[in-house]
Design an enzyme around this catalytic site. Structure first.
Site, PDB file in Angstrom:
ATOM      1  N   ARG A 120      96.150 -46.910 -29.531  1.00  0.00           N
ATOM      2  CA  ARG A 120      96.935 -47.961 -30.222  1.00  0.00           C
ATOM      3  C   ARG A 120      96.464 -49.389 -29.911  1.00  0.00           C
ATOM      4  NH1 ARG A 120     101.287 -44.499 -28.720  1.00  0.00           N
ATOM      5  NH2 ARG A 120     101.721 -43.094 -30.455  1.00  0.00           N
ATOM      6  N   LYS A 142      89.107 -58.873 -39.536  1.00  0.00           N
ATOM      7  CA  LYS A 142      89.173 -57.786 -40.520  1.00  0.00           C
ATOM      8  C   LYS A 142      88.290 -56.653 -40.015  1.00  0.00           C
ATOM      9  CE  LYS A 142      90.315 -60.011 -44.882  1.00  0.00           C
ATOM     10  NZ  LYS A 142      89.864 -60.310 -46.255  1.00  0.00           N
ATOM     11  N   GLU A 184      76.772 -65.561 -47.632  1.00  0.00           N
ATOM     12  CA  GLU A 184      78.086 -65.963 -47.101  1.00  0.00           C
ATOM     13  C   GLU A 184      78.060 -67.448 -46.677  1.00  0.00           C
ATOM     14  OE1 GLU A 184      80.490 -63.905 -47.618  1.00  0.00           O
ATOM     15  OE2 GLU A 184      79.888 -61.832 -47.205  1.00  0.00           O
ATOM     16  N   LYS A 226      85.416 -70.823 -41.631  1.00  0.00           N
ATOM     17  CA  LYS A 226      86.162 -69.559 -41.636  1.00  0.00           C
ATOM     18  C   LYS A 226      87.310 -69.591 -40.623  1.00  0.00           C
ATOM     19  CE  LYS A 226      86.206 -64.662 -41.865  1.00  0.00           C
ATOM     20  NZ  LYS A 226      85.539 -63.393 -42.066  1.00  0.00           N
ATOM     21  N   GLU A 236      95.971 -62.827 -44.823  1.00  0.00           N
ATOM     22  CA  GLU A 236      95.651 -62.962 -46.245  1.00  0.00           C
ATOM     23  C   GLU A 236      96.869 -62.796 -47.144  1.00  0.00           C
ATOM     24  OE1 GLU A 236      91.735 -61.483 -47.312  1.00  0.00           O
ATOM     25  OE2 GLU A 236      92.455 -61.114 -49.336  1.00  0.00           O
ATOM     26  N   ARG A 240      93.634 -67.228 -47.431  1.00  0.00           N
ATOM     27  CA  ARG A 240      92.462 -66.508 -46.891  1.00  0.00           C
ATOM     28  C   ARG A 240      91.690 -65.785 -47.998  1.00  0.00           C
ATOM     29  NH1 ARG A 240      91.582 -62.843 -41.429  1.00  0.00           N
ATOM     30  NH2 ARG A 240      89.464 -62.237 -41.979  1.00  0.00           N
ATOM     31  N   ASN A 244      87.017 -64.639 -50.366  1.00  0.00           N
ATOM     32  CA  ASN A 244      86.492 -63.542 -51.178  1.00  0.00           C
ATOM     33  C   ASN A 244      85.831 -64.014 -52.468  1.00  0.00           C
ATOM     34  OD1 ASN A 244      86.947 -61.015 -49.821  1.00  0.00           O
ATOM     35  ND2 ASN A 244      89.108 -61.528 -49.924  1.00  0.00           N
ATOM     36  N   HIS A 247      83.412 -61.783 -54.311  1.00  0.00           N
ATOM     37  CA  HIS A 247      83.571 -60.436 -53.753  1.00  0.00           C
ATOM     38  C   HIS A 247      84.166 -59.437 -54.742  1.00  0.00           C
ATOM     39  CE1 HIS A 247      82.487 -62.436 -50.089  1.00  0.00           C
ATOM     40  NE2 HIS A 247      82.670 -61.375 -49.352  1.00  0.00           N
ATOM     41  N   HIS A 251      81.949 -56.442 -54.589  1.00  0.00           N
ATOM     42  CA  HIS A 251      82.408 -55.120 -54.130  1.00  0.00           C
ATOM     43  C   HIS A 251      82.231 -54.079 -55.235  1.00  0.00           C
ATOM     44  CE1 HIS A 251      85.232 -56.732 -50.707  1.00  0.00           C
ATOM     45  NE2 HIS A 251      83.964 -56.722 -50.370  1.00  0.00           N
ATOM     46  N   HIS A 264      75.524 -55.851 -48.899  1.00  0.00           N
ATOM     47  CA  HIS A 264      76.773 -56.578 -49.175  1.00  0.00           C
ATOM     48  C   HIS A 264      76.471 -58.030 -49.587  1.00  0.00           C
ATOM     49  CE1 HIS A 264      80.919 -57.896 -48.774  1.00  0.00           C
ATOM     50  NE2 HIS A 264      80.529 -58.847 -47.943  1.00  0.00           N
TER      51      HIS A 264
HETATM   52  P1  NAD Z   1      74.593 -54.384 -41.349  1.00  0.00           P
HETATM   53  O1  NAD Z   1      75.583 -54.315 -40.287  1.00  0.00           O
HETATM   54  O2  NAD Z   1      74.304 -53.150 -42.131  1.00  0.00           O
HETATM   55  O3  NAD Z   1      73.236 -54.953 -40.738  1.00  0.00           O
HETATM   56  C1  NAD Z   1      72.134 -55.118 -41.567  1.00  0.00           C
HETATM   57  C2  NAD Z   1      70.881 -54.399 -41.029  1.00  0.00           C
HETATM   58  O4  NAD Z   1      70.304 -55.176 -39.998  1.00  0.00           O
HETATM   59  C3  NAD Z   1      71.152 -53.040 -40.417  1.00  0.00           C
HETATM   60  O5  NAD Z   1      70.097 -52.178 -40.703  1.00  0.00           O
HETATM   61  C4  NAD Z   1      71.199 -53.359 -38.939  1.00  0.00           C
HETATM   62  O6  NAD Z   1      70.940 -52.239 -38.133  1.00  0.00           O
HETATM   63  C5  NAD Z   1      70.124 -54.385 -38.828  1.00  0.00           C
HETATM   64  N1  NAD Z   1      70.202 -55.312 -37.712  1.00  0.00           N
HETATM   65  C6  NAD Z   1      71.304 -55.825 -37.139  1.00  0.00           C
HETATM   66  N2  NAD Z   1      70.968 -56.771 -36.268  1.00  0.00           N
HETATM   67  C7  NAD Z   1      69.632 -56.856 -36.275  1.00  0.00           C
HETATM   68  C8  NAD Z   1      68.694 -57.673 -35.590  1.00  0.00           C
HETATM   69  N3  NAD Z   1      69.093 -58.648 -34.774  1.00  0.00           N
HETATM   70  N4  NAD Z   1      67.383 -57.480 -35.818  1.00  0.00           N
HETATM   71  C9  NAD Z   1      66.978 -56.520 -36.707  1.00  0.00           C
HETATM   72  N5  NAD Z   1      67.817 -55.742 -37.405  1.00  0.00           N
HETATM   73  C10 NAD Z   1      69.132 -55.919 -37.188  1.00  0.00           C
HETATM   74  O7  NAD Z   1      74.982 -55.492 -42.432  1.00  0.00           O
HETATM   75  P2  NAD Z   1      75.630 -56.947 -42.310  1.00  0.00           P
HETATM   76  O8  NAD Z   1      75.070 -57.700 -43.453  1.00  0.00           O
HETATM   77  O9  NAD Z   1      75.526 -57.504 -40.968  1.00  0.00           O
HETATM   78  O10 NAD Z   1      77.178 -56.674 -42.585  1.00  0.00           O
HETATM   79  C11 NAD Z   1      77.628 -56.150 -43.798  1.00  0.00           C
HETATM   80  C12 NAD Z   1      78.961 -55.494 -43.565  1.00  0.00           C
HETATM   81  O11 NAD Z   1      79.891 -56.471 -43.113  1.00  0.00           O
HETATM   82  C13 NAD Z   1      79.554 -54.879 -44.820  1.00  0.00           C
HETATM   83  O12 NAD Z   1      80.048 -53.600 -44.517  1.00  0.00           O
HETATM   84  C14 NAD Z   1      80.682 -55.820 -45.183  1.00  0.00           C
HETATM   85  O13 NAD Z   1      81.733 -55.180 -45.849  1.00  0.00           O
HETATM   86  C15 NAD Z   1      81.101 -56.317 -43.844  1.00  0.00           C
HETATM   87  N6  NAD Z   1      81.798 -57.613 -43.864  1.00  0.00           N
HETATM   88  C16 NAD Z   1      82.935 -57.724 -43.178  1.00  0.00           C
HETATM   89  C17 NAD Z   1      83.599 -58.927 -43.118  1.00  0.00           C
HETATM   90  C18 NAD Z   1      84.828 -59.068 -42.284  1.00  0.00           C
HETATM   91  O14 NAD Z   1      85.506 -60.097 -42.374  1.00  0.00           O
HETATM   92  N7  NAD Z   1      85.136 -58.117 -41.434  1.00  0.00           N
HETATM   93  C19 NAD Z   1      83.079 -60.040 -43.792  1.00  0.00           C
HETATM   94  C20 NAD Z   1      81.886 -59.904 -44.496  1.00  0.00           C
HETATM   95  C21 NAD Z   1      81.241 -58.677 -44.525  1.00  0.00           C
HETATM   96  N1  GLY Z   2      85.292 -61.935 -45.539  1.00  0.00           N
HETATM   97  C1  GLY Z   2      86.603 -62.241 -45.987  1.00  0.00           C
HETATM   98  C2  GLY Z   2      87.596 -62.448 -44.898  1.00  0.00           C
HETATM   99  O1  GLY Z   2      87.295 -62.334 -43.742  1.00  0.00           O
HETATM  100  O2  GLY Z   2      88.728 -62.707 -45.194  1.00  0.00           O
END
Ligand code: NAD
Ligand code: GLY
Length: 365
Positions: A120, A142, A184, A226, A236, A240, A244, A247, A251, A264
């Site tokens: 939890r 998130k 972003e 942010k 949100e 917030r 998006n 998005h 998405h 993404h």
């Molecule tokens: P990812 O986590 O898939 O990383 C991209 C690639 O880079 C992967 O292959 C990873 O292994 C590699 N990698 C990571 N660090 C590295 C480094 N330093 N050197 C070499 N390779 C490296 O993708 P991302 O773009 O980081 O994140 C996308 C995800 O984030 C999506 O699932 C999206 O929905 C999510 N997201 C979440 C929020 C939130 O608020 N929580 C906001 C935006 C996006």
């Molecule tokens: N990436 C959108 C949020 O964090 O609200």
């Protein structure tokens, strides 16, 4: 090092941004109360930075339960999430065991959801290693996983105790991933700060070339924007949602093409061009502003032409978006460059945006 803060009362936390931070034990130590730490990473990041962070945690006297996930958006699901719980339970984790997410947004979102639900809720630290995760996903709490019927549909709000963004890790990032993060960054300018948008326009060459100073500024300003939005509306219920922008379209591209096909950030880049187009059709931004968005997205090496999913699939997936209400699609649009608003759109305007979105239009030089 830049130190920012996400102001959320008793759940406030620092964001540390700078070079060499994954070697700085004093940034981690205050947040690690238990005897063990679950270090969650993936098969790509582990060989690059896993040993360094593991050694740091061990130097603090912690037993390290290392969890190395398969890499990719296609693995952001229940099966992979369960690997974290399996490892924590078989490794003897308890309520004080902190989860440290080392990797991009996929690792961060999944490790955060695991931290939110293991016994939890256990302490959680974000160590983002992609540009996208440093400018966006590691901040704001998130967490979650995808469902075949919708992106990030299962999850929770769960704030980390700290974000430790080591800008040196960006040096190993493949160019396609750097570009994804720039989407972003551009978004933050488009929704909240026209001056920052112009700064990104002026510095896109340096950003594409992975210039350390330019990237550090982009990470800092993005996190400031942010953090400010999240402090106003953590869950949100209103403002917030402006984070998006791009998005709803993005998405839909990700789900419609199959997770992992488009990154993404690529989907968000193209989605911002479509969101900009719809904003222009609403009469809010000018053709000149739309051209600036399209040109900057293209200059960041991001796609500006959407995949032709077919109108019915576009609409069905967009109706399932988390912002939709009663089947009515709600978009984040721009009332002007640097200011975002939530809105519904007339069907004919949306149809025109979808039709034009999948058509290659020349990007102005
Ligand atoms: P990812 O986590 O898939 O990383 C991209 C690639 O880079 C992967 O292959 C990873 O292994 C590699 N990698 C990571 N660090 C590295 C480094 N330093 N050197 C070499 N390779 C490296 O993708 P991302 O773009 O980081 O994140 C996308 C995800 O984030 C999506 O699932 C999206 O929905 C999510 N997201 C979440 C929020 C939130 O608020 N929580 C906001 C935006 C996006
Ligand atoms: N990436 C959108 C949020 O964090 O609200």
């Amino acid at each position: 090092m830049h130190d920012l803060r996400v102001e959320l009362g008793e759940r406030s936390y620092p964001i540390h941004i700078g070079a060499g931070l994954i070697g700085r034990a004093e940034l981690f130590a205050p947040h690690l109360g238990g005897k063990s730490v679950a270090l969650v990473t993936n098969t790509t990041v582990d060989p690059l930075y896993g040993a360094k962070v593991e050694a740091l945690l061990k130097s603090l006297g912690k037993k390290v339960i290392k969890v190395v996930l398969p890499d990719g958006e296609a693995y952001k699901n229940w099966e992979t999430l369960n690997l974290i719980f399996d490892a924590m339970l078989s490794g003897g984790a308890d309520r004080k065991t902190a989860v440290v997410a080392l990797g991009g947004g996929v690792v961060g979102d999944m490790a955060g959801f695991a931290a939110a639900s293991f016994m939890r809720g256990v302490p959680f630290i974000q160590v983002p290693t992609t540009l996208l995760s440093q400018v966006d996903s590691s901040v704001g709490g998130k967490t979650g996983i995808n469902h075949p019927l919708g992106k990030n549909m299962i999850g929770s709000f769960y704030q980390p105790l700290a974000v430790i963004a080591d800008t040196d890790t960006l040096k190993t990032l493949p160019p396609r991933e750097l570009a994804a993060g720039l989407a972003e960054v551009i978004k933050h300018g488009a929704i909240a700060d026209a001056e920052f948008f112009a700064w990104v326009e002026d510095n896109i060459g340096a950003l594409n070339a992975c210039d350390t100073q330019a990237l550090s500024h982009a990470v800092k300003r993005s996190c400031e924007i942010k953090a400010g939005v999240v402090a106003q509306d953590e869950r949100e219920t209103g403002s917030r949602a402006t984070l998006n922008f791009g998005h709803t379209f993005g998405h839909t591209i990700e789900a419609g093409m199959g997770y992992g096909e488009w990154l993404h950030g690529e989907a968000v880049g193209c989605g911002m061009v479509m969101g900009g187009d719809l904003s222009r059709r609403m009469g809010w931004i000018s053709a000149g502003d739309l051209a600036r968005i399209r040109k900057l997205v293209a200059a960041a090496h991001l796609p500006v032409v959407a995949p032709d999913l077919g109108r019915e699939l576009w609409l069905a997936l967009m109706r399932g978006d988390k912002k939709s209400e009663g089947g009515e699609i709600r978009f984040v649009l721009l009332s002007k460059l640097g200011r975002a608003v939530m809105a519904t759109a007339p069907q004919d305007a949306l149809d025109a945006t979808l039709a034009d979105g999948v058509r290659a239009a020349p990007v102005e030089a």
